[in-house]
Motif scaffolding. Structure first.
Motif, mmCIF file in Angstrom:
data_model
loop_
_atom_site.group_PDB
_atom_site.id
_atom_site.type_symbol
_atom_site.label_atom_id
_atom_site.label_comp_id
_atom_site.label_asym_id
_atom_site.label_seq_id
_atom_site.Cartn_x
_atom_site.Cartn_y
_atom_site.Cartn_z
ATOM 1 N N ASN A 1 0.811 -1.219 0.000
ATOM 2 C CA ASN A 1 0.000 0.000 0.000
ATOM 3 C C ASN A 1 0.846 1.270 0.000
ATOM 4 O OD1 ASN A 1 -2.875 -0.517 -0.102
ATOM 5 N ND2 ASN A 1 -2.622 -1.632 1.816
ATOM 6 N N GLN A 2 2.078 1.174 0.434
ATOM 7 C CA GLN A 2 2.938 2.360 0.458
ATOM 8 C C GLN A 2 3.281 2.856 -0.941
ATOM 9 O OE1 GLN A 2 6.218 1.028 2.880
ATOM 10 N NE2 GLN A 2 5.123 1.378 4.794
ATOM 11 N N ALA A 3 3.047 2.027 -1.941
ATOM 12 C CA ALA A 3 3.341 2.424 -3.323
ATOM 13 C C ALA A 3 2.086 2.593 -4.165
ATOM 14 C CB ALA A 3 4.251 1.385 -3.978
ATOM 15 N N ARG A 4 0.919 2.490 -3.534
ATOM 16 C CA ARG A 4 -0.341 2.551 -4.269
ATOM 17 C C ARG A 4 -1.005 3.918 -4.122
ATOM 18 N NH1 ARG A 4 -2.963 -2.287 -5.682
ATOM 19 N NH2 ARG A 4 -4.910 -1.111 -5.541
ATOM 20 N N SER A 5 -1.741 4.322 -5.154
ATOM 21 C CA SER A 5 -2.482 5.582 -5.091
ATOM 22 C C SER A 5 -3.813 5.436 -4.370
ATOM 23 C CB SER A 5 -2.730 6.124 -6.505
ATOM 24 O OG SER A 5 -3.470 5.185 -7.265
ATOM 25 N N ASN A 6 -4.211 4.184 -4.100
ATOM 26 C CA ASN A 6 -5.401 3.944 -3.294
ATOM 27 C C ASN A 6 -5.075 2.885 -2.235
ATOM 28 O OD1 ASN A 6 -5.273 1.830 -5.270
ATOM 29 N ND2 ASN A 6 -7.349 1.253 -4.701
ATOM 30 N N VAL A 7 -5.908 2.788 -1.215
ATOM 31 C CA VAL A 7 -5.667 1.870 -0.105
ATOM 32 C C VAL A 7 -6.369 0.553 -0.390
ATOM 33 C CG1 VAL A 7 -5.919 1.498 2.370
ATOM 34 C CG2 VAL A 7 -5.502 3.814 1.492
ATOM 35 N N ASN A 8 -5.588 -0.514 -0.512
ATOM 36 C CA ASN A 8 -6.122 -1.844 -0.802
ATOM 37 C C ASN A 8 -6.224 -2.632 0.504
ATOM 38 O OD1 ASN A 8 -6.408 -4.617 -1.552
ATOM 39 N ND2 ASN A 8 -5.635 -4.141 -3.579
ATOM 40 N N ILE A 9 -7.434 -3.127 0.816
ATOM 41 C CA ILE A 9 -7.626 -3.845 2.076
ATOM 42 C C ILE A 9 -7.878 -5.345 1.867
ATOM 43 C CG2 ILE A 9 -8.534 -1.779 3.192
ATOM 44 C CD1 ILE A 9 -11.322 -3.012 2.936
ATOM 45 N N LYS A 10 -7.695 -5.826 0.647
ATOM 46 C CA LYS A 10 -8.049 -7.211 0.358
ATOM 47 C C LYS A 10 -7.095 -8.225 0.982
ATOM 48 C CE LYS A 10 -10.466 -6.422 -4.021
ATOM 49 N NZ LYS A 10 -10.504 -6.726 -5.464
ATOM 50 N N ARG A 11 -5.840 -7.864 1.231
ATOM 51 C CA ARG A 11 -4.854 -8.847 1.685
ATOM 52 C C ARG A 11 -4.723 -8.922 3.201
ATOM 53 N NH1 ARG A 11 0.247 -8.106 -2.510
ATOM 54 N NH2 ARG A 11 -0.959 -7.790 -4.411
ATOM 55 N N ILE A 12 -5.581 -8.235 3.921
ATOM 56 C CA ILE A 12 -5.450 -8.157 5.375
ATOM 57 C C ILE A 12 -5.946 -9.441 6.030
ATOM 58 C CG2 ILE A 12 -6.215 -6.871 7.417
ATOM 59 C CD1 ILE A 12 -6.457 -4.430 5.613
ATOM 60 N N SER A 13 -5.258 -9.858 7.102
ATOM 61 C CA SER A 13 -5.630 -11.073 7.820
ATOM 62 C C SER A 13 -6.993 -10.914 8.491
ATOM 63 C CB SER A 13 -4.574 -11.413 8.876
ATOM 64 O OG SER A 13 -4.565 -10.422 9.897
ATOM 65 N N GLY A 14 -7.621 -12.036 8.793
ATOM 66 C CA GLY A 14 -8.949 -12.015 9.395
ATOM 67 C C GLY A 14 -8.994 -11.342 10.755
ATOM 68 N N GLU A 15 -7.987 -11.578 11.599
ATOM 69 C CA GLU A 15 -7.982 -10.989 12.946
ATOM 70 C C GLU A 15 -7.820 -9.470 12.883
ATOM 71 O OE1 GLU A 15 -4.988 -12.976 15.170
ATOM 72 O OE2 GLU A 15 -6.324 -14.608 15.783
ATOM 73 N N TYR A 16 -6.924 -9.023 12.032
ATOM 74 C CA TYR A 16 -6.712 -7.583 11.890
ATOM 75 C C TYR A 16 -7.960 -6.921 11.312
ATOM 76 C CZ TYR A 16 -3.857 -3.370 11.105
ATOM 77 O OH TYR A 16 -3.325 -2.093 11.135
ATOM 78 N N ARG A 17 -8.565 -7.574 10.328
ATOM 79 C CA ARG A 17 -9.789 -7.050 9.734
ATOM 80 C C ARG A 17 -10.891 -6.930 10.789
ATOM 81 N NH1 ARG A 17 -12.034 -10.435 4.861
ATOM 82 N NH2 ARG A 17 -12.208 -11.977 6.525
ATOM 83 N N LYS A 18 -11.002 -7.923 11.662
ATOM 84 C CA LYS A 18 -12.028 -7.900 12.708
ATOM 85 C C LYS A 18 -11.842 -6.686 13.616
ATOM 86 C CE LYS A 18 -14.054 -10.799 16.355
ATOM 87 N NZ LYS A 18 -13.831 -9.897 17.500
ATOM 88 N N VAL A 19 -10.589 -6.420 14.019
ATOM 89 C CA VAL A 19 -10.313 -5.272 14.878
ATOM 90 C C VAL A 19 -10.616 -3.967 14.158
ATOM 91 C CG1 VAL A 19 -8.416 -3.957 15.934
ATOM 92 C CG2 VAL A 19 -8.671 -6.394 16.419
ATOM 93 N N LEU A 20 -10.225 -3.852 12.905
ATOM 94 C CA LEU A 20 -10.501 -2.639 12.134
ATOM 95 C C LEU A 20 -12.003 -2.418 11.981
ATOM 96 C CD1 LEU A 20 -7.777 -3.074 9.384
ATOM 97 C CD2 LEU A 20 -7.839 -1.239 11.083
ATOM 98 N N ASN A 21 -12.741 -3.493 11.739
ATOM 99 C CA ASN A 21 -14.197 -3.377 11.643
ATOM 100 C C ASN A 21 -14.805 -2.906 12.956
ATOM 101 O OD1 ASN A 21 -15.340 -3.826 9.086
ATOM 102 N ND2 ASN A 21 -14.983 -6.026 9.208
ATOM 103 N N GLU A 22 -14.321 -3.455 14.075
ATOM 104 C CA GLU A 22 -14.848 -3.059 15.379
ATOM 105 C C GLU A 22 -14.529 -1.603 15.684
ATOM 106 O OE1 GLU A 22 -14.850 -7.305 17.804
ATOM 107 O OE2 GLU A 22 -13.004 -6.139 17.710
ATOM 108 N N MET A 23 -13.344 -1.146 15.301
ATOM 109 C CA MET A 23 -13.003 0.259 15.481
ATOM 110 C C MET A 23 -13.897 1.139 14.612
ATOM 111 S SD MET A 23 -8.813 0.015 15.621
ATOM 112 C CE MET A 23 -8.533 1.732 16.096
#
Length: 226
Positions: free
Chosen positions: A181-203
């Motif tokens: 993502n540091q080299a992308r013009s948009n933020v890609n969230i498809k490769r994120i692990s399930g646990e991290y995704r769960k925390v981000l969703n809860e936040m």
């Protein structure tokens, strides 16, 4: 306008970008770099280098905000719905206790915990002692180390009320996604692990005051967005 302080002595650039991606699908969002470490200088590609506000994906980023006067001017000019503040600057920490919502991101690494203690001491120093600050702690945890009770004891002298605790574990997929993502013009969230995704969703649920079903739909939209 809702102001969200996310405090912690960790590089949270990926977490902040993911949260801003989610929130900005429905709202106008500003990400404020109040880290004091130029955390965002190379965290994403820029078209113009010398502007105060950088647009990335569908949200704005203000880098190296070191004074409340600068912050107040930026939010007055931008008419934002949500402002997410990445706070790591001890000298600047005492100015944010009147925000709307608070998260503290930590690990059990001792330098991180001790610096977070100093941050939270500075953060709460402007209070008169008549109220507690409700804080959700987000823990990057490694199995077999310390327990949450240690954090309870470490921060017990401070006027903090732990509202909730969210836990995720380091994962190579998240490290790889961060670098890509540091080299992308948009933020890609498809490769994120399930646990991290769960925390981000809860936040995101807490920040936007939405339910899990709506947050799940938002995540799907974020995956499809360009």
């Amino acid at each position: 306008m809702k102001q969200i302080v996310i405090i912690g002595a960790l590089d949270k650039t990926d977490m902040m970008l993911y949260l801003c991606k989610l929130v900005s699908l429905n709202h106008k969002v500003l990400l404020v770099d109040a880290t004091g470490y130029e955390r965002y200088k190379y965290a994403y590609p820029k078209i113009e280098l010398d502007t105060e506000i950088h647009q990335h994906d569908q949200f704005d980023i203000a880098e190296e905000v070191t004074a409340m006067e600068i912050y107040q001017r930026l939010i007055a000019e931008g008419t934002y719905d949500y402002v997410l503040i990445d706070l790591e600057d001890i000298e600047f920490a005492s100015h944010w206790s009147e925000a709307d919502q608070f998260f503290m991101v930590t690990s059990y690494d001792n330098p991180v915990m001790q610096r977070n203690l100093r941050l939270m001491e500075a953060f709460s120093s402007s209070l008169d002692g008549t109220r507690l600050i409700p804080v959700t702690r987000v823990i990057c945890e490694v199995a077999g180390t310390l327990l949450e009770e240690y954090l309870d004891d470490l921060f017990s002298p401070l006027p903090i009320e732990w509202k909730d605790t969210l836990v995720y574990y380091p994962d190579e997929r998240d490290l790889a996604a961060r670098i890509h993502n540091q080299a992308r013009s948009n933020v890609n969230i498809k490769r994120i692990s399930g646990e991290y995704r769960k925390v981000l969703n809860e936040m995101a649920e807490s920040i936007m005051e939405i339910g899990p079903a709506e947050a799940k739909k938002l995540w799907k939209r974020a995956e499809r967005s360009r």
